[in-house]
Design a protein around this motif. Sequence first.
Motif, PDB file in Angstrom:
ATOM      1  N   PHE B  95      13.926  40.261  78.979  1.00  0.00           N
ATOM      2  CA  PHE B  95      15.377  40.344  78.959  1.00  0.00           C
ATOM      3  C   PHE B  95      15.747  41.583  78.173  1.00  0.00           C
ATOM      4  CE2 PHE B  95      15.585  35.968  80.282  1.00  0.00           C
ATOM      5  CZ  PHE B  95      14.546  35.341  79.621  1.00  0.00           C
ATOM      6  N   PHE B  96      16.687  42.377  78.710  1.00  0.00           N
ATOM      7  CA  PHE B  96      17.070  43.572  77.979  1.00  0.00           C
ATOM      8  C   PHE B  96      18.032  43.157  76.877  1.00  0.00           C
ATOM      9  CE2 PHE B  96      16.560  47.988  77.695  1.00  0.00           C
ATOM     10  CZ  PHE B  96      17.733  48.508  77.174  1.00  0.00           C
ATOM     11  N   SER B  97      17.575  43.285  75.655  1.00  0.00           N
ATOM     12  CA  SER B  97      18.345  42.811  74.511  1.00  0.00           C
ATOM     13  C   SER B  97      18.081  43.720  73.325  1.00  0.00           C
ATOM     14  CB  SER B  97      17.923  41.372  74.184  1.00  0.00           C
ATOM     15  OG  SER B  97      18.488  40.936  72.971  1.00  0.00           O
ATOM     16  N   GLY B  98      19.164  44.145  72.635  1.00  0.00           N
ATOM     17  CA  GLY B  98      18.977  44.966  71.450  1.00  0.00           C
ATOM     18  C   GLY B  98      18.340  46.309  71.736  1.00  0.00           C
ATOM     19  N   GLY B  99      18.521  46.817  72.952  1.00  0.00           N
ATOM     20  CA  GLY B  99      18.013  48.150  73.265  1.00  0.00           C
ATOM     21  C   GLY B  99      16.588  48.201  73.770  1.00  0.00           C
ATOM     22  N   TYR B 100      15.995  47.049  74.015  1.00  0.00           N
ATOM     23  CA  TYR B 100      14.642  47.067  74.559  1.00  0.00           C
ATOM     24  C   TYR B 100      14.408  45.824  75.408  1.00  0.00           C
ATOM     25  CZ  TYR B 100      12.972  43.550  71.175  1.00  0.00           C
ATOM     26  OH  TYR B 100      12.768  42.400  70.461  1.00  0.00           O
ATOM     27  N   ASN B 101      13.316  45.868  76.152  1.00  0.00           N
ATOM     28  CA  ASN B 101      12.957  44.735  76.998  1.00  0.00           C
ATOM     29  C   ASN B 101      12.179  43.720  76.178  1.00  0.00           C
ATOM     30  OD1 ASN B 101      13.879  44.744  79.768  1.00  0.00           O
ATOM     31  ND2 ASN B 101      12.743  46.647  80.009  1.00  0.00           N
ATOM     32  N   LYS B 102      12.827  42.631  75.841  1.00  0.00           N
ATOM     33  CA  LYS B 102      12.222  41.588  75.013  1.00  0.00           C
ATOM     34  C   LYS B 102      11.506  40.586  75.910  1.00  0.00           C
ATOM     35  CE  LYS B 102      13.315  38.751  71.010  1.00  0.00           C
ATOM     36  NZ  LYS B 102      14.382  38.483  70.016  1.00  0.00           N
ATOM     37  N   LEU B 103      10.250  40.313  75.596  1.00  0.00           N
ATOM     38  CA  LEU B 103       9.425  39.433  76.417  1.00  0.00           C
ATOM     39  C   LEU B 103       9.413  38.029  75.825  1.00  0.00           C
ATOM     40  CD1 LEU B 103       7.422  39.355  78.851  1.00  0.00           C
ATOM     41  CD2 LEU B 103       5.607  39.908  77.222  1.00  0.00           C
ATOM     42  N   ILE B 104       9.795  37.065  76.647  1.00  0.00           N
ATOM     43  CA  ILE B 104       9.821  35.668  76.231  1.00  0.00           C
ATOM     44  C   ILE B 104       8.850  34.887  77.113  1.00  0.00           C
ATOM     45  CG2 ILE B 104      11.239  33.612  75.877  1.00  0.00           C
ATOM     46  CD1 ILE B 104      12.158  35.863  74.139  1.00  0.00           C
ATOM     47  N   PHE B 105       8.022  34.060  76.478  1.00  0.00           N
ATOM     48  CA  PHE B 105       7.042  33.261  77.201  1.00  0.00           C
ATOM     49  C   PHE B 105       7.512  31.824  77.356  1.00  0.00           C
ATOM     50  CE2 PHE B 105       3.126  35.756  77.596  1.00  0.00           C
ATOM     51  CZ  PHE B 105       3.400  36.833  76.774  1.00  0.00           C
ATOM     52  N   GLY B 106       7.066  31.208  78.434  1.00  0.00           N
ATOM     53  CA  GLY B 106       7.190  29.764  78.550  1.00  0.00           C
ATOM     54  C   GLY B 106       6.111  29.099  77.706  1.00  0.00           C
ATOM     55  N   ALA B 107       6.174  27.774  77.644  1.00  0.00           N
ATOM     56  CA  ALA B 107       5.247  27.013  76.799  1.00  0.00           C
ATOM     57  C   ALA B 107       3.861  26.896  77.413  1.00  0.00           C
ATOM     58  CB  ALA B 107       5.810  25.626  76.522  1.00  0.00           C
ATOM     59  N   GLY B 108       3.733  27.234  78.680  1.00  0.00           N
ATOM     60  CA  GLY B 108       2.426  27.205  79.327  1.00  0.00           C
ATOM     61  C   GLY B 108       2.182  25.941  80.123  1.00  0.00           C
ATOM     62  N   THR B 109       1.330  26.069  81.127  1.00  0.00           N
ATOM     63  CA  THR B 109       0.861  24.928  81.918  1.00  0.00           C
ATOM     64  C   THR B 109      -0.648  24.939  81.891  1.00  0.00           C
ATOM     65  OG1 THR B 109       2.759  24.951  83.423  1.00  0.00           O
ATOM     66  CG2 THR B 109       0.752  23.859  84.192  1.00  0.00           C
ATOM     67  N   ARG B 110      -1.203  23.832  81.465  1.00  0.00           N
ATOM     68  CA  ARG B 110      -2.667  23.720  81.416  1.00  0.00           C
ATOM     69  C   ARG B 110      -3.150  23.126  82.719  1.00  0.00           C
ATOM     70  NH1 ARG B 110      -6.017  24.112  77.045  1.00  0.00           N
ATOM     71  NH2 ARG B 110      -4.200  24.150  75.672  1.00  0.00           N
TER      72      ARG B 110
END
Lengths: 114, 115
Positions: B95-110
Motif C-alpha cells: 500500500f502506498f503510504s507515507g511516501g513509500y510502498n508499505k508491505l503488509i503480510f497476511g497471517a499465513g496458511t499452513r
Amino acid sequence: GAGVSQTPSNKVTEKGKYVELRCDPISGHTALYWYRQSLGQGPEFLIYFQGTGAADDSGLPNDRFFAVRPEGSVSTLKIQRTERGDSAVYLCASSLTEAGPEQYFGPGTRLTVT
Amino acid sequence: AQSVSQHNHHVILSEAASLELGCNYSYGGTVNLFWYVQYPGQHLQLLLKYFSGDPLVKGIKGFEAEFIKSKFSFNLRKPSVQWSDTAEYFCAVTFFSGGYNKLIFGAGTRLAVHP
C-alpha cells in the motif's frame, strides 16, 4: 548477484542481554526494511530506511528496539534488555527505491531469548 | 487501516487435489500483490507477483493467482498439489503510504499435503 544477507543466522541470548542483528542489502538498493516473524504468524513490519534515515519506525514495538543505517547500506537492528517475547525470526529486505515495489528478503536471523 | 486477510489457517489435502487459498485486502488505492512460500526450516521465497496487466499471474512450480479488483482478492491456485508443496503460504500487499510502498503480510496458511 548477491542477495540480501543477514548475520548471524541464529542467536541465542539470555533475558536482559543486548543483541545486534546485521543486514547487508543488495548493492545499490536505497530502501531497507526490517520485519519480525513470530512463530505461526506472518512477518510484521518494524522499520523502513530510505538512505540513512529511518523514514517509518512505526512498527518498532517499544523503545528497547532501535535500528541504524549510518552509511545508507548495512543496517543494524539493536535490541536492549531482551525479553523472552522478543524470540522470533528477524527478517531484512531491500528494494531499489522507496517505490519498490518488490522487496527482496534475506534468510533471517532466528533470535531465541532464554 | 490497511490489512490482508487469509481465510484458511490450515489446509490439508491429498496429492493431486486442487488447491485454492484465499487472500483479501482492504485498501481502495493502487496495490501490488505477492504470494510467498516458506518451506519447513527455510526462508521466505517469492512464488508470484502482480503489479499490473493481465490479472491472471503465473508463478513458479505451477502456481497461479488471479487478481479480482472488484473483490479486493488475490487467490492462489494450483490444479494438482504434490507432497513437496507442504509449506506455509503468505499473501502480501503493498500500500502506498507515507511516501513509500508499505508491505503488509497476511497471517499465513499452513498447507499439509498427504501422499
